[in-house]
Each structure stands twice: as C-alpha cells, then as structure tokens.
Design an enzyme around this catalytic site. Structure first.
Site, PDB file in Angstrom:
ATOM      1  N   TYR A 195       5.152  -0.322  -7.318  1.00  0.00           N
ATOM      2  CA  TYR A 195       5.888  -1.079  -6.295  1.00  0.00           C
ATOM      3  C   TYR A 195       6.055  -0.255  -5.017  1.00  0.00           C
ATOM      4  O   TYR A 195       5.864  -0.758  -3.906  1.00  0.00           O
ATOM      5  CB  TYR A 195       7.247  -1.469  -6.878  1.00  0.00           C
ATOM      6  CG  TYR A 195       8.106  -2.363  -6.027  1.00  0.00           C
ATOM      7  CD1 TYR A 195       7.867  -3.738  -5.963  1.00  0.00           C
ATOM      8  CD2 TYR A 195       9.187  -1.850  -5.323  1.00  0.00           C
ATOM      9  CE1 TYR A 195       8.679  -4.566  -5.210  1.00  0.00           C
ATOM     10  CE2 TYR A 195      10.005  -2.670  -4.564  1.00  0.00           C
ATOM     11  CZ  TYR A 195       9.750  -4.034  -4.511  1.00  0.00           C
ATOM     12  OH  TYR A 195      10.561  -4.847  -3.760  1.00  0.00           O
ATOM     13  N   GLY A 230       6.455 -16.882  -2.033  1.00  0.00           N
ATOM     14  CA  GLY A 230       7.523 -16.499  -2.943  1.00  0.00           C
ATOM     15  C   GLY A 230       8.838 -17.142  -2.551  1.00  0.00           C
ATOM     16  O   GLY A 230       9.897 -16.530  -2.619  1.00  0.00           O
ATOM     17  N   LYS A 249       4.552  -1.290  -1.392  1.00  0.00           N
ATOM     18  CA  LYS A 249       5.443  -1.524  -0.255  1.00  0.00           C
ATOM     19  C   LYS A 249       5.159  -0.550   0.892  1.00  0.00           C
ATOM     20  O   LYS A 249       5.301  -0.904   2.067  1.00  0.00           O
ATOM     21  CB  LYS A 249       6.904  -1.423  -0.703  1.00  0.00           C
ATOM     22  CG  LYS A 249       7.345  -2.571  -1.616  1.00  0.00           C
ATOM     23  CD  LYS A 249       7.084  -3.934  -0.998  1.00  0.00           C
ATOM     24  CE  LYS A 249       7.813  -5.057  -1.725  1.00  0.00           C
ATOM     25  NZ  LYS A 249       7.505  -6.388  -1.148  1.00  0.00           N
TER      26      LYS A 249
END
Length: 255
Positions: free
Chosen positions: A156, A15, A160
């Site tokens: 998310y 990324g 995480k």
C-alpha cells in the site's frame, strides 16, 4: 456551479460506493457536477446514486474493475454517452492487503498495485482525451500519509508513493491542455478500511480512533467529508494554477 453552462460538467469518482469516494461523489454533485459513481459492481454504487438524486443531483452508477483495461474503457464510453464527456476524475478506488513483508504474498502485492496504480493509470488514460477535447480537466489521485512508510503496508505504501510520482508526471504532460493533476494524501480517516485495520491488530475501533487522535495536532481523526472538501477545491475552476501538488489532509504537518 456559477462557471458552468446549463449542461453540468461530468465528474467520475472511482471506489464511490462508500467512505471517501461516496463523500466525494456527494460533494461534487452538490457543487453542480453530474457524477459517475464507479465501483466494482453497478449495484454497489446505487446507494450513493440514490443519495445524490434525493438531494437534487444527477448521477449514474457504473460497474467496473479499474484494473481491467477493457472494463475501464467500456465504463468511460458509457459515462460519455449517458452523462457527457468526463472532465473531472477522482481516482479513489483502493483495497488493503496488509501484512508484514515476510508474510505478504505475491497476490497481496499485485492486487494492491493493480487497483491503486494501474487503476489510476487506466482511468486517467481513458478520460484524458475527453479533457483535452474540452480544454479543461481535473485529475485528483488519492494518495495517503502511508506513502511515507507504514508497518505492515509495504504494498500500500509503495502504491500510494507511486501515485505521487504519477500525479506529478500527469501535471507536466497535460498542463498545456488546461488539465491539472493533484494528489490528496489523507491521514487517519474514519472509514470501513481503517476499521478493518483496527480489527486486524485486535483493537476496538473507537479505542483505535481515540489513540490516533492523541497523535494528531487538531485532536481528532478525519472524516470522509474532510477529504471531499479538499477534492472539491482541486476540481473547481479556481484551482487552475494548482497542479502537480500532493496535499496532506492529516490534521497537522507531515513532511
């Protein structure tokens, strides 16, 4: 890098086309690493590579979907052949598919899990052999303060939080080979992703940042460079006794 030989160690950042990933790639290149700039397409990583080259560093743009095992293996094989064996891995690739639970689709859930969690698994698995062979390795996974829960981010937050458990397990399994694994959990960082969050809730980004800063003890939001600086430490020789940790880089204490 004073501890390295004439042939620089190789770092991989996923990324890395923009935001925290790009800042990390630039910082590791400044530290003396040859850097593989991995993003969804090779074209996406070219700007980061050009910035590294302009500063006198060495970098390679590599296109790969980190959630695809075949593409990951091909990418790591190419990196090993063209740059050298990767011994530093920063699993930063990520996407957002925010929505409240009752609106969140199965695709929203799967996409986030596949990129963040499966991607970190596949990249770590592909790179660890090179680290074991070298007797040295550094894995840094990007978690988030959202791991503690955040409205509209069930997918998310879960991903995480999962990365934190993944990190601790890697530290236990790989430590005897000279490999450390740590997670960095950013707080509010001004990036395209947080700008997208502001847009989703209908706020101007500057107003969004200003509001966030009032809740942060250091009275500002973070920058990608703030995260890159912490990753730089964890990737270095001097962090060899730091492993299995989750470091919140959030401008103040988080439980």
């Amino acid at each position: 890098m004073t501890e390295q030989s004439s042939s620089p160690r190789v770092a991989v950042v996923t990324g890395a086309a923009r935001g925290i990933g790009a800042a990390t790639a630039l910082r590791l290149a400044a530290d003396g690493y040859a850097v593989a700039v991995v993003d969804l397409t090779e074209e996406a990583g070219k700007e980061t590579v050009e910035r590294i080259a302009a500063a006198g560093g060495r970098a390679l743009a590599v296109g790969a979907d980190v959630s695809d095992a075949g593409q990951v293996q091909a990418a790591v094989d190419r990196i090993a052949a063209e740059l050298g064996a990767p011994v530093v891995l920063v699993n930063n690739a990520g996407v957002l598919r925010d929505n409240l639970l009752f609106k969140m689709s199965e695709s929203d859930w799967d996409t986030v899990m596949n990129v963040h969690l499966k991607g970190a698994f596949l990249m770590s698995k592909a790179c660890q052999k090179h680290m074991v062979d070298a007797g040295f390795g550094r894995i840094v996974n990007l978690s988030s303060s959202s791991a503690q829960g955040n409205r509209g981010q069930a997918n998310y937050s879960a991903a995480k939080a999962g990365l934190q458990g993944f990190t601790k397990t890697l530290a236990i399994e790989l430590g005897k080979f000279g490999i450390t694994a740590n997670a960095v959990a950013p707080g509010f960082i001004a990036t395209e992703m947080t700008a997208a969050t502001a847009a989703r809730i209908g706020m101007e980004f500057e107003a969004f940042k200003a509001a966030a800063a009032t809740q942060i003890p250091v009275n500002r939001v973070g920058t990608p460079e703030d995260i890159a600086n912490t990753i730089s430490f964890l990737a270095g020789e001097g962090a060899g006794f730091v492993s299995g940790q989750v470091i919140y880089v959030a401008g103040g204490p988080l439980d």
